[in-house]
Design an enzyme around this catalytic site. Sequence first.
Site, PDB file in Angstrom:
ATOM      1  N   GLN A 130       0.733  -1.262   0.008  1.00  0.00           N
ATOM      2  CA  GLN A 130      -0.011   0.033   0.017  1.00  0.00           C
ATOM      3  C   GLN A 130       0.701   1.185   0.067  1.00  0.00           C
ATOM      4  O   GLN A 130       0.203   2.300   0.005  1.00  0.00           O
ATOM      5  CB  GLN A 130      -1.003   0.059   1.077  1.00  0.00           C
ATOM      6  CG  GLN A 130      -2.012  -0.912   1.218  1.00  0.00           C
ATOM      7  CD  GLN A 130      -3.070  -0.483   0.147  1.00  0.00           C
ATOM      8  OE1 GLN A 130      -3.316   0.522  -0.327  1.00  0.00           O
ATOM      9  NE2 GLN A 130      -4.066  -1.621  -0.242  1.00  0.00           N
ATOM     10  N   CYS A 135     -10.570  -8.106   0.674  1.00  0.00           N
ATOM     11  CA  CYS A 135     -11.076  -9.644   0.735  1.00  0.00           C
ATOM     12  C   CYS A 135     -11.839 -10.032   1.923  1.00  0.00           C
ATOM     13  O   CYS A 135     -12.557 -11.298   1.822  1.00  0.00           O
ATOM     14  CB  CYS A 135      -9.707 -10.276   0.902  1.00  0.00           C
ATOM     15  SG  CYS A 135      -8.471  -9.627   2.385  1.00  0.00           S
TER      16      CYS A 135
HETATM   17  N1  PLP Z   1      -0.989  -6.444   1.671  1.00  0.00           N
HETATM   18  C1  PLP Z   1      -1.754  -5.386   1.691  1.00  0.00           C
HETATM   19  C2  PLP Z   1      -1.550  -4.256   2.598  1.00  0.00           C
HETATM   20  C3  PLP Z   1      -2.972  -5.438   0.716  1.00  0.00           C
HETATM   21  O1  PLP Z   1      -3.569  -4.050   0.748  1.00  0.00           O
HETATM   22  C4  PLP Z   1      -3.025  -6.518  -0.160  1.00  0.00           C
HETATM   23  C5  PLP Z   1      -4.151  -6.260  -1.273  1.00  0.00           C
HETATM   24  O2  PLP Z   1      -5.365  -5.813  -0.905  1.00  0.00           O
HETATM   25  C6  PLP Z   1      -2.135  -7.339  -0.336  1.00  0.00           C
HETATM   26  C7  PLP Z   1      -1.127  -7.500   0.874  1.00  0.00           C
HETATM   27  C8  PLP Z   1      -2.476  -8.713  -1.190  1.00  0.00           C
HETATM   28  O3  PLP Z   1      -2.029  -8.227  -2.404  1.00  0.00           O
HETATM   29  P1  PLP Z   1      -2.599  -8.985  -3.725  1.00  0.00           P
HETATM   30  O4  PLP Z   1      -3.993  -8.731  -3.880  1.00  0.00           O
HETATM   31  O5  PLP Z   1      -1.833  -8.607  -4.896  1.00  0.00           O
HETATM   32  O6  PLP Z   1      -2.164 -10.438  -3.259  1.00  0.00           O
END
Ligand code: PLP
Length: 381
Positions: free
Chosen positions: A167, A313
């Site tokens: 982020q 998520c």
């Molecule tokens: N870490 C953070 C802080 C995130 O906001 C996200 C995704 O929303 C992720 C990890 C995971 O990334 P990805 O969706 O590319 O797997």
Amino acid sequence: MAPAVIDAMSAVLGNLYGNPSSVHGYGQEAKTAIDIARSGIAKLLGAEPTEITFTSGGSESINLAIRGTAAALTSSGRRHLVASAIEHEAVHQTLKALSKQGWSTTLVPVDKTGIVEPSRLAEALTEETGLVSIMHANNEIGTIQPIPELVELAHSKGAIFHTDAVQSVGKIPVNVQDLGVDLLSISGHKFNGPKGTGALWIKRGSQLQSQITGGRQERNRRAGTENVPAIIGLGAAAKLVLETGQTTRTAIVALRDRLETGILREVSGTQRNGDQNRRVGNTSSISFQGIEAEALLIALDLQNIAVSTGSACSSGSLEPSHVLRAMGFGHHRTQNSIRFSLGLGTNVDEVDRVVALLPGLVEQLRSTSNHTMPPETGRRE
Ligand code: PLP
């Protein structure tokens, strides 16, 4: 995705079909294109190209960093892993999985503004701590952690430091040397690149065991034929951040502040979540007293305004935000908070439309709510 990213990917989708591992000319052409993207990512992070491993996104980078380090540490006797209480699920679930394999884990609390106090990390570290994973910027409230200070503490105990910079890249300058970390995860779709792309920066000399075994791609750290167009898109996104990042950031901060002050001024019973200053410029998390966040999300969606109630998520479930809970907020505030995210392409008319629509929508929801919520005191519970 940024138009420049789409252009870069479109240009190679039909043309660059060689396998980068092949020795023939078509393969080498694809390998050269990947190497250019790798150099772009390295430049963005202040790193060496050989330290970049391409992955399928932030989650895979994080898994490789934590599981790969844990596997390499197995014989060292260091069986303790530390993370903050407000990490993304990719970190929390990975620690949970490792705890079932005999690793001990500690989650360091945050203060009520969403910051990890270095003294709290110091309390968590032991001689057995092998890895500390603390995010650079939080996905729900945007707070930026004091990574250099935290790294110094972890290193003084001999622990390796990973930061989830998913982020922060593109939103604030991110330089691996300045941060002092050993491992850093990024994700393409957070800085106008394609979804399903990412990278792990692995400091030269770090011990890390591959989690996807097979071919020798990515210097033996991630087997499998590379997703060439996606990697080129990631490289194009990095180039864009390097070239126009500062201008874009300044514009987005101004819009975010206009949105936030507008909402706090126009809608009664609203409060900002998280530290006002130590945060990335595109995020605003706001609590609406007497409102169910999901109901407001749906009301806004009907107006084609897309917001989130927590991390994306976990949307679809009514789980209260673990981030707001970790900040000490009670049930009501964790259930009545909305996250607004701005980005490339957000304009002032859109911001003003949200500010104009919200008072009426909130009023309507409050008047039709068949239960009243007591005011949130903000006390830690
Ligand atoms: N870490 C953070 C802080 C995130 O906001 C996200 C995704 O929303 C992720 C990890 C995971 O990334 P990805 O969706 O590319 O797997």
